[in-house]
Design a protein around this motif. Structure first.
Motif, short mmCIF file in Angstrom:
data_model
loop_
_atom_site.label_atom_id
_atom_site.label_comp_id
_atom_site.label_asym_id
_atom_site.label_seq_id
_atom_site.Cartn_x
_atom_site.Cartn_y
_atom_site.Cartn_z
N LEU A 1 3.63 -2.50 -16.38
CA LEU A 1 3.45 -3.43 -17.75
C LEU A 1 4.89 -3.74 -18.11
N THR A 2 5.99 -2.89 -17.78
CA THR A 2 7.25 -3.33 -18.18
C THR A 2 7.67 -4.53 -17.33
N ALA A 3 7.57 -4.42 -16.03
CA ALA A 3 7.97 -5.63 -15.40
C ALA A 3 7.10 -6.88 -15.78
N LEU A 4 6.02 -6.90 -16.10
CA LEU A 4 5.02 -7.92 -16.55
C LEU A 4 5.99 -8.52 -17.68
N ALA A 5 6.18 -7.33 -18.79
CA ALA A 5 6.57 -7.75 -20.10
C ALA A 5 8.02 -8.41 -20.05
N ILE A 6 8.66 -8.28 -18.86
CA ILE A 6 10.02 -8.97 -19.04
C ILE A 6 9.85 -10.26 -18.25
N GLY A 7 8.77 -10.60 -17.59
CA GLY A 7 8.58 -11.80 -17.08
C GLY A 7 8.48 -11.80 -15.41
N VAL A 8 8.34 -10.74 -14.79
CA VAL A 8 8.08 -10.54 -13.60
C VAL A 8 6.63 -11.21 -13.05
N SER A 9 6.57 -11.93 -11.98
CA SER A 9 5.17 -12.40 -11.65
C SER A 9 4.38 -11.08 -11.30
N PRO A 10 2.90 -11.19 -11.55
CA PRO A 10 1.84 -10.18 -11.31
C PRO A 10 2.25 -9.34 -10.03
N VAL A 11 2.16 -10.22 -8.98
CA VAL A 11 2.21 -9.57 -7.63
C VAL A 11 3.61 -8.62 -7.41
N TYR A 12 4.65 -9.06 -7.75
CA TYR A 12 5.79 -8.30 -7.85
C TYR A 12 5.74 -7.25 -8.89
N ALA A 13 5.23 -7.30 -10.02
CA ALA A 13 5.18 -6.32 -10.99
C ALA A 13 4.48 -5.24 -10.30
N LEU A 14 3.33 -5.51 -9.52
CA LEU A 14 2.46 -4.47 -8.97
C LEU A 14 3.25 -3.67 -7.72
N VAL A 15 3.97 -4.46 -7.14
CA VAL A 15 4.92 -4.03 -5.96
C VAL A 15 5.77 -2.96 -6.69
N LYS B 1 13.36 -10.58 -11.07
CA LYS B 1 13.28 -12.00 -11.48
C LYS B 1 14.57 -12.75 -10.94
N TYR B 2 15.41 -12.06 -10.39
CA TYR B 2 16.56 -13.11 -10.11
C TYR B 2 16.25 -13.35 -8.65
N THR B 3 15.51 -12.40 -7.93
CA THR B 3 14.96 -12.66 -6.53
C THR B 3 14.22 -13.97 -6.58
N GLU B 4 13.24 -13.83 -7.64
CA GLU B 4 12.17 -14.85 -7.58
C GLU B 4 12.72 -16.31 -7.96
N LYS B 5 13.76 -16.28 -8.60
CA LYS B 5 14.50 -17.73 -9.06
C LYS B 5 15.39 -18.08 -8.00
N TYR B 6 16.21 -17.40 -7.25
CA TYR B 6 16.93 -17.86 -6.36
C TYR B 6 16.77 -17.63 -4.90
N PRO C 1 14.38 -18.13 -1.44
CA PRO C 1 13.50 -18.92 -1.15
C PRO C 1 12.04 -18.20 -0.91
N ASP C 2 10.62 -18.97 -1.26
CA ASP C 2 9.70 -18.58 -1.08
C ASP C 2 9.36 -17.65 0.28
N GLY C 3 8.74 -16.78 0.07
CA GLY C 3 8.38 -16.03 1.65
C GLY C 3 9.64 -15.08 1.75
N VAL C 4 10.70 -15.54 1.76
CA VAL C 4 11.99 -14.40 1.59
C VAL C 4 11.96 -13.40 0.70
N ASP C 5 11.31 -14.14 -0.52
CA ASP C 5 11.49 -13.00 -1.74
C ASP C 5 10.46 -12.04 -1.61
N LEU C 6 9.41 -12.31 -0.76
CA LEU C 6 8.20 -11.36 -0.62
C LEU C 6 8.75 -10.15 0.42
N ILE C 7 9.74 -10.66 1.19
CA ILE C 7 10.37 -9.64 2.31
C ILE C 7 11.34 -8.83 1.53
#
Length: 343
Positions: A79-93, A118-123, A125-131
């Motif tokens: 819930l804290t990760a979600l509150a500061i703007g992390v996307s749901p899937v990564y907040a649950l990670v 949040k920094y990882t998601e922004k900068y 590339p997609d797919g790499v942020d998941l790894i």
């Protein structure tokens, strides 16, 4: 001496969390998430385990309560990760990485690692942020939670132990201080549920917290009505959950906080001498806290002291309204007109 140390450390904790709430990036959102995590876990545990499981004897509800109560760290991190703007899937990670952790370690892991995510998601590339989330973020979240666990155990839980032992040796003073502090915190963004959960309060101190919070329902309802701080809906809402009207409370801190401290202190004093107990930590909330009391005490005693709490709350709210009748309060209508809050 222990009594003085426990009280001073409790005040210090409140000061630190207050500074975090108002000064840290997204501090108020994060503290709101912490309060919601306590509701999602400890309140579910209290109702189902102690009322449904132990009072009503429904095994399924008891098991449900046990399951919910063990997810404090998961709920706080997610819930804290979600509150500061992390996307749901990564907040649950981040949340899943804090499985088995307590509420506060999960909270700080979610807050700190949330910004990294949040920094990882922004900068990245997609797919790499998941790894990166799987290989780096999740392990770091758990390391932070594990590293903070002994700190929490040696500070906040120690304060809770001091408060509980002091309640036995000096119930009058601790009843006054704890009742007053918890009702004030209940109207602030810190959340009385989160505070009592972090301190691990049980027994008499938790009974003081739960019943003082119940008394505050009548106190705040009366105060809001007499000072016309909001409309009928706002008055009912603040009686059920003080945090729901945090905007009005923040605009009128002196009348609300002082009235709550005096009324809460009176309620805490009575409960400290009543013999009531509450072993469901984190249940310092008006309605749920009162209902949970039936799981640990004779129902006639709970009802009797519930009536006493209602009377204390009503009188305290009435006295507060009289004392502050000429105080320049800021009403909900005025705040809407200024654009300081939503209708």
């Amino acid at each position: 001496m222990d009594l003085l140390i426990g009280t001073l450390f409790l005040i210090l904790v409140l000061v630190i969390f207050t500074l975090f709430t108002y000064k840290a990036p997204n501090g108020m959102r994060a503290m709101g998430a912490l309060a919601n995590a306590a509701i999602a876990t400890f309140l579910v545990e209290a109702f189902n385990k102690y009322v449904g499981g132990e009072v009503l004897g429904i095994k399924f509800l008891g098991e449900l309560g046990d399951a919910a109560g063990g997810l404090g760290g998961v709920a706080a991190a997610g819930l804290t990760a979600l509150a500061i703007g992390v996307s749901p899937v990564y907040a649950l990670v981040i949340a899943a990485a804090c499985g088995g952790m307590d509420l506060l370690p999960g909270f700080f892991a979610g807050y700190i690692i949330g910004y990294l995510m949040k920094y990882t998601e922004k900068y990245v590339p997609d797919g790499v942020d998941l790894i990166g989330a799987v290989i780096v973020v999740a392990p770091l979240a758990r390391l932070i939670a594990m590293g903070l666990t002994p700190v929490v155990n040696n500070t906040l839980l120690k304060i809770g132990d001091i408060i509980q032992s002091s309640t036995d040796t000096n119930p009058i003073f601790m009843g006054i201080m704890l009742g007053g502090i918890i009702t004030v915190v209940g109207t602030a963004p810190l959340s009385s549920m989160a505070l009592t959960a972090l301190l691990g309060l049980t027994g008499v101190p938790m009974a003081i917290g739960a019943m003082a919070a119940f008394s505050s329902a009548f106190m705040n309802g009366t105060l809001f009505h007499r000072l016309r701080l909001g409309d009928r809906k706002d008055t009912i809402s603040v009686s059920i959950e003080p945090l729901s009207q945090a905007d009005i409370v923040s605009a009128n801190p002196i009348p609300v906080y002082l009235t709550n401290f005096v009324g809460g202190a009176a309620a805490g004093l009575v409960i400290a001498l009543s013999g009531l107990i509450n072993d469901a930590t984190g249940t310092a909330t008006p309605i749920a806290g009162f209902l949970v009391m039936f799981g640990f005490n004779d129902w006639t005693t709970v009802v009797m002291y519930g009536v006493v709490m209602a009377v204390i709350g009503f009188i305290s709210g009435l006295l507060g309204a009289i004392v502050f009748k000429n105080y320049p309060v800021v009403t909900k209508r005025e705040m809407i007109a200024r654009g300081a809050t939503d209708a």
